[in-house]
Scaffold this motif. Structure first.
Motif, PDB file in Angstrom:
ATOM      1  N   VAL B  42       0.848  -1.315  -0.287  1.00  0.00           N
ATOM      2  CA  VAL B  42      -0.589   0.077  -0.031  1.00  0.00           C
ATOM      3  C   VAL B  42       0.799   1.263  -0.413  1.00  0.00           C
ATOM      4  O   VAL B  42       2.374   1.580   0.945  1.00  0.00           O
ATOM      5  CB  VAL B  42      -0.927  -0.254   0.737  1.00  0.00           C
ATOM      6  CG1 VAL B  42      -1.564   1.119   1.432  1.00  0.00           C
ATOM      7  CG2 VAL B  42      -2.312  -0.998   1.570  1.00  0.00           C
ATOM      8  N   LYS B  48       5.754   4.312   1.083  1.00  0.00           N
ATOM      9  CA  LYS B  48       5.074   2.537   1.371  1.00  0.00           C
ATOM     10  C   LYS B  48       4.341   2.111   2.700  1.00  0.00           C
ATOM     11  O   LYS B  48       5.923   2.211   3.188  1.00  0.00           O
ATOM     12  CB  LYS B  48       6.255   1.643   0.584  1.00  0.00           C
ATOM     13  CG  LYS B  48       6.675   1.788  -1.081  1.00  0.00           C
ATOM     14  CD  LYS B  48       6.569   0.455  -1.744  1.00  0.00           C
ATOM     15  CE  LYS B  48       5.968   0.029  -2.605  1.00  0.00           C
ATOM     16  NZ  LYS B  48       5.992  -0.894  -3.513  1.00  0.00           N
ATOM     17  N   THR B  75      -2.804   0.327   9.398  1.00  0.00           N
ATOM     18  CA  THR B  75      -2.950   0.112   7.811  1.00  0.00           C
ATOM     19  C   THR B  75      -3.358  -1.296   6.839  1.00  0.00           C
ATOM     20  O   THR B  75      -4.048  -1.435   5.905  1.00  0.00           O
ATOM     21  CB  THR B  75      -1.908   0.508   7.015  1.00  0.00           C
ATOM     22  OG1 THR B  75      -1.030   2.072   7.366  1.00  0.00           O
ATOM     23  CG2 THR B  75      -1.992   0.823   5.163  1.00  0.00           C
ATOM     24  N   VAL B  79      -6.510  -2.950   5.012  1.00  0.00           N
ATOM     25  CA  VAL B  79      -6.455  -3.108   4.384  1.00  0.00           C
ATOM     26  C   VAL B  79      -7.294  -4.651   4.632  1.00  0.00           C
ATOM     27  O   VAL B  79      -8.549  -4.921   3.498  1.00  0.00           O
ATOM     28  CB  VAL B  79      -5.158  -3.680   3.553  1.00  0.00           C
ATOM     29  CG1 VAL B  79      -5.666  -4.862   2.516  1.00  0.00           C
ATOM     30  CG2 VAL B  79      -4.632  -3.001   3.273  1.00  0.00           C
ATOM     31  N   THR B  84      -9.014   0.473   2.998  1.00  0.00           N
ATOM     32  CA  THR B  84      -7.564   0.292   2.075  1.00  0.00           C
ATOM     33  C   THR B  84      -7.809  -0.289   0.965  1.00  0.00           C
ATOM     34  O   THR B  84      -7.608  -1.534   1.244  1.00  0.00           O
ATOM     35  CB  THR B  84      -6.419   0.872   3.019  1.00  0.00           C
ATOM     36  OG1 THR B  84      -7.229   1.720   3.800  1.00  0.00           O
ATOM     37  CG2 THR B  84      -5.711   1.424   1.848  1.00  0.00           C
ATOM     38  N   ARG B  85      -7.537  -0.348  -0.155  1.00  0.00           N
ATOM     39  CA  ARG B  85      -7.826  -1.280  -1.462  1.00  0.00           C
ATOM     40  C   ARG B  85      -5.627  -1.034  -0.859  1.00  0.00           C
ATOM     41  O   ARG B  85      -5.349  -0.138  -1.755  1.00  0.00           O
ATOM     42  CB  ARG B  85      -8.128  -0.861  -2.711  1.00  0.00           C
ATOM     43  CG  ARG B  85      -9.606  -1.066  -2.337  1.00  0.00           C
ATOM     44  CD  ARG B  85      -9.952  -1.999  -2.670  1.00  0.00           C
ATOM     45  NE  ARG B  85     -11.661  -3.124  -2.239  1.00  0.00           N
ATOM     46  CZ  ARG B  85     -12.559  -2.815  -1.226  1.00  0.00           C
ATOM     47  NH1 ARG B  85     -11.220  -4.442  -0.501  1.00  0.00           N
ATOM     48  NH2 ARG B  85     -13.540  -3.403  -0.815  1.00  0.00           N
ATOM     49  N   PRO B  86      -5.029  -2.270  -1.250  1.00  0.00           N
ATOM     50  CA  PRO B  86      -3.815  -2.599  -1.853  1.00  0.00           C
ATOM     51  C   PRO B  86      -3.572  -2.330  -3.065  1.00  0.00           C
ATOM     52  O   PRO B  86      -4.010  -2.302  -4.167  1.00  0.00           O
ATOM     53  CB  PRO B  86      -3.322  -3.611  -0.792  1.00  0.00           C
ATOM     54  CG  PRO B  86      -4.819  -4.956  -1.446  1.00  0.00           C
ATOM     55  CD  PRO B  86      -5.666  -3.467  -1.008  1.00  0.00           C
ATOM     56  N   ASP B  87      -2.165  -1.500  -3.141  1.00  0.00           N
ATOM     57  CA  ASP B  87      -1.421  -1.144  -4.571  1.00  0.00           C
ATOM     58  C   ASP B  87      -1.364  -2.928  -5.151  1.00  0.00           C
ATOM     59  O   ASP B  87      -1.409  -2.952  -6.286  1.00  0.00           O
ATOM     60  CB  ASP B  87      -0.678  -0.993  -4.745  1.00  0.00           C
ATOM     61  CG  ASP B  87      -1.107   0.531  -4.258  1.00  0.00           C
ATOM     62  OD1 ASP B  87      -1.750   1.245  -4.358  1.00  0.00           O
ATOM     63  OD2 ASP B  87       0.308   1.473  -3.756  1.00  0.00           O
TER      64      ASP B  87
END
Ligand SMILES: Nc1ncnc2c1ncn2[C@@H]1O[C@H](COP(=O)(O)OP(=O)(O)OP(=O)(O)O)[C@@H](O)[C@H]1O
Ligand SMILES: [Mg+2]
Lengths: 374, 275
Positions: B42, B48, B75, B79, B84-87
Motif C-alpha cells: 500500500v 510505502k 494500515t 486492508v 484501504t485497497r492495496p496496490d
C-alpha cells in the motif's frame, strides 16, 4: 428490556410527542368548528384567512419533520428539500390547472391559459393524466421520491458527505429553479400555475373546501409525524442515528450505510412532496420561486430553532419562525432576513437544542431527547 | 490427524462448515489458516505504508502484532477490513473468500470484526443499544424497520454483557462510560457480531492496570473460539497474552516467533533501540 415492537411505543414515554399530538388534535377539531359554526363577528369565529394560514403552517411543519428526519437523525444536511416540496406542489398544481377547463381566460377545454398564450397546439406528454386526481396524487409521491432516489444514489454511492453534499443539494434546487423559470419547460414559466377553480369537484375557495384542506393538512402532519416517530424508534432508527454519529463505524459492523441513507432521504423527500401538494391549493399558486435556494435554508433554520433530532422540535420551529415571518413581513418586511439571520446565530450559539431543549430544561425531570453532536 | 486438522475440525464443530469456513482446497497444505495476506503493498503518495507484507493467521490463534509507530499495523487492518485497497498482493479469508473483492459491510458479514485504535462506540446510544446494533443477524433496512430482535439475539447480547461485565451499565449512555469500559464495550460489540476473526487495535492504551489485566483475561478467553489479532505497544501486556508475536517494521514482517524469540532477535532490538 426494549423488546416491545416500536409500534407499541409510538405514543408512550415522550412528553413532547404527547403534547404535540394533543395540540394537533385540538386545533384540527376546534379550528374548523370555530370557522363554520360561529358567524362572522362572533368572538369565537375563526376567519378563513387565519384558518388557511394555520393550514399552511401545518404543511410547513410536515416539511420540517421531513428535514429533521434526514438532518437531525441521519446527519444529512439537505439544503434542497424545498425542491421536493415544490415538485409535490407542481404535481398538485398541474391537476388543479386541468380542472379549470373552459373557465380559463382563453376558454380552451384542454390547454391551460399559459399554453394558449404561447401558441401551443397540444398538451405536452408530461401533462397527460393530470386531469385525474389519483394520477396527480401518485405523482406527488413518485416524482420527489424518484428524484431523491436518483440523486441520493449518485451522491451517497460516491460517498459525498458533509458540506459537499449540502452544496450539491443547493445546486439541485437552483438548477430546478432555472429550469422551471423557462417558458418552454411547460410549467408556466415565472408565473407558475395559478387561478385554480376546483379540487375534486368542489370550489377551491368555498369554506367547506378550505376546512377540508385544513383537516387534510392536519391529518397528513399527524400521520407523517407518527411515521417518522415509528422509524426513529425502530432498530432502523438507531442505525440511522449511528450513521449520523459514526458513519464508518456503522459500516464496519455490517450495515449498508448507503442504502439506509438512500431510503431515509427518499422517504423524507416524499413527505416534503406531500407537504407541497397540500400547500398549493391553500395558497392558490405555485411558481419557480419555491425552488429558491434560500427556501431550503429557511427550513433548516426552522428545525435548528425548534431543536433538531426530536421531530416535535421541528414542528415547533416551523410554526414559531413562520409566525414571526408573517408578522415581520406584514410590518417591517425589509428586516425579515436580518431577523432570521440573527435568530439563527442566537440559536446556534446559545440554544444548541433549540427552543424545545430550553423548554425541557425548565420543565422536565427527564433529559431532553438525545443531544445531537456537532 | 495433525494439530492443525484437529484445530480446524474443532473450529467447524463450533461454527459449522459452510461455504465460508476455511476449507482445504486441492493442493493446499495450510488447512488451519483463516487469514492469508500475501505480498500486500500500500502506498500513500509514494510512501510505502505496507511493503510486500506476507502474514498468515491460524484458526483459533491469538496473535500479537507489534512494531514501532508508523510500521503499518493499522494500515494492515484497513486492508483486511476493506477500508484501504492495496496496490498489490492478495488477501483471503479462509480459502474461499477474496477480501479484495468485498465491501466493508460484506467483510463484516463474512466474519471479520474490528476494534479501532481509538474507541468508537456510539456515544449517544446506550450500552444495550450499542450491542443491539452490532449483534449478528440480518442488517437490511427492511428487517431493522419491521422486526425487533429475536430471542436468540437477545440471549447473545446477555452473554456478551456478562463477558464484558457491563450488565449493570446496560441502560447507560455509552458516552458516560470510563475509557476502559468503552474499550470493553467495543470488544463486546465485536463479539456480538459473532465474528470468526477479531482485529483489535491497541486495546489497552490509556487503561488502568486493573483494566489492562481484565482485558488480557478477556482476550485470552476469546482465543480458541475466535481467531484474534491484537496490535499493541504495551510489551508487558503482550507478554501476558501472546503465544506468537509478529514484528512489523516499515511495512513488512521483520520477525515472528514467541515473545522471547522476538525480543532477543538482534534486528528487532535494533529497530526498537533505533527509535
Ligand atoms: N490515509 C493515509 N494517508 C497518508 N499516509 C498514511 C495514511 N494512513 C497511514 N499513513 C501513513 O502510513 C504509515 C503507517 O501508518 P499506520 O497507521 O498503519 O501505522 P501504525 O503501525 O498503526 O502506527 P501506530 O503505532 O502509530 O498506530 C504511517 O507513516 C502513516 O503516516
Ligand atoms: Mg496504528
Amino acid at each position: 428490556m426494549q423488546t416491545s415492537h416500536p409500534a407499541i411505543r409510538l405514543l408512550a414515554g415522550e412528553r413532547g410527542t404527547q403534547v404535540f399530538l394533543a395540540l394537533l388534535l385540538t386545533v384540527g377539531v376546534a379550528a374548523p368548528i370555530m370557522h363554520l359554526a360561529f358567524p362572522e363577528g362572533s368572538a369565537l369565529h375563526l376567519s378563513s384567512y387565519t384558518m388557511t394560514l394555520m393550514g399552511k403552517y401545518m404543511t410547513y411543519a410536515l416539511l420540517a419533520i421531513a428535514v429533521d428526519l434526514v438532518w437531525g437523525y441521519c446527519g444529512i444536511l439537505s439544503l434542497g428539500h424545498a425542491a421536493f416540496f415544490a415538485l409535490g406542489g407542481y404535481a398538485m398544481g398541474m391537476y388543479l390547472m386541468r380542472q379549470i377547463g373552459t373557465r380559463g381566460v382563453y376558454g380552451d377545454p384542454v390547454l391551460p391559459d399559459f399554453m394558449v398564450f404561447l401558441n401551443w397546439q397540444e398538451l405536452p406528454w408530461f401533462w397527460h393524466g393530470f386531469d385525474m386526481f389519483w394520477f396527480a396524487a401518485l405523482m406527488v409521491i413518485v416524482v420527489p421520491g424518484l428524484l431523491a432516489l436518483a440523486f441520493g444514489w449518485l451522491a451517497f454511492r460516491s460517498r459525498v458527505t458533509g458540506v459537499y453534499l449540502s452544496i450539491i443539494t443547493q445546486a439541485l434546487t437552483y438548477a430546478l429553479m432555472l429550469a422551471f423559470f423557462r417558458n418552454d419547460m411547460g410549467f408556466g414559466g415565472n408565473n407558475g400555475l395559478t387561478d385554480f377553480k376546483d379540487i375534486l369537484g368542489a370550489n377551491i375557495n368555498a369554506p367547506g373546501t378550505r376546512v377540508a384542506l385544513f383537516v387534510a393538512s392536519a391529518v397528513a402532519l399527524g400521520l407523517g409525524y407518527l411515521a417518522c416517530r415509528y422509524i426513529t424508534l425502530s432498530r432502523a432508527g438507531r442505525v440511522v442515528q449511528a450513521i449520523r454519529d459514526a458513519e464508518s463505524r456503522t459500516r464496519f459492523i455490517g450495515y449498508r450505510v448507503e442504502s439506509y441513507k438512500l431510503w431515509v432521504f427518499a422517504f423524507s423527500a416524499v413527505l416534503a412532496g406531500i407537504a407541497g401538494a397540500l400547500y398549493v391549493p391553500q395558497v392558490g399558486i405555485i411558481n419557480p420561486s419555491e425552488f429558491q435556494p434560500i427556501n431550503s435554508i429557511e427550513i433548516v433554520i426552522w428545525v435548528a430553532v425548534g431543536g433538531r433530532g426530536t421531530l416535535y422540535g421541528a414542528v415547533a420551529g416551523a410554526v414559531l419562525v413562520n409566525y414571526a415571518k408573517t408578522y415581520f413581513t406584514a410590518t417591517i418586511p425589509e428586516l425579515w432576513l436580518y431577523a432570521l439571520g440573527t435568530l439563527f446565530v442566537i440559536v446556534t450559539l446559545f440554544l444548541p437544542k433549540g427552543v424545545v431543549g430550553l423548554a425541557d430544561k425548565f420543565t422536565s425531570r427527564e433529559p431532553a431527547a438525545r443531544a445531537v453532536t456537532a | 490427524m495433525n494439530a492443525t486438522t484437529a484445530l480446524r475440525n474443532g473450529w467447524q464443530k463450533v461454527f459449522g462448515a459452510g461455504a465460508r469456513s476455511a476449507r482445504p482446497a486441492p493442493g493446499d497444505t495450510s488447512h488451519g489458516t483463516i487469514l492469508y495476506l500475501e505480498d500486500i503493498s500500500v502506498s500513500f503518495d509514494g510512501f510505502k505504508a505496507l511493503n510486500a507484507l506476507t502474514l498468515y493467521i491460524d484458526a483459533g490463534e491469538l496473535r500479537c502484532i507489534i512494531g514501532p509507530n508508523g510500521a503499518g499495523k493499522t494500515t494492515m487492518m484497513d486492508v483486511i477490513t476493506g477500508k484501504t485497497r492495496p496496490d498489490a498482493g492478495s488477501a483471503w479469508f479462509g480459502q474461499t473468500t477474496d477480501l479484495l473483492t468485498l465491501s466493508e459491510p460484506q467483510i463484516a458479514e463474512a466474519g471479520i470484526g474490528r476494534k479501532f485504535q481509538k474507541p468508537t462506540v456510539f456515544e449517544q446510544h446506550t450500552v444495550m443499544e450499542n450491542l443491539e446494533l452490532a449483534v449478528a443477524g440480518t442488517k437490511t433496512i427492511w428487517t431493522t424497520l419491521g422486526s425487533p430482535l429475536d430471542r436468540r439475539q437477545h440471549e447473545r447480547i446477555e452473554e456478551v454483557l456478562e463477558t464484558i461485565r457491563l450488565q449493570d451499565r446496560r441502560s447507560m449512555r455509552a458516552g458516560m462510560l470510563s475509557h476502559g469500559q468503552k474499550q470493553w464495550l467495543e470488544i463486546g460489540m465485536l463479539l456480538a457480531q459473532e465474528p470468526r476473526l477479531l482485529l483489535v487495535d491497541e486495546p489497552v492504551a490509556g487503561m488502568t492496570p486493573q483494566e489492562v489485566e481484565r482485558t488480557a483475561e478477556l482476550l485470552l478467553s476469546l482465543a480458541g473460539k475466535h481467531s484474534v489479532m491484537v496490535v499493541e505497544h504495551d510489551m508487558d501486556f503482550v507478554r501476558s497474552i501472546a503465544r506468537r508475536v509478529t514484528v512489523l517494521h516499515e511495512g513488512h514482517v521483520l520477525a515472528e516467533g514467541t515473545i522471547d524469540e522476538v525480543q532477543n532477535d538482534p534486528r528487532v532490538v535494533e529497530v526498537y533501540l533505533g527509535e
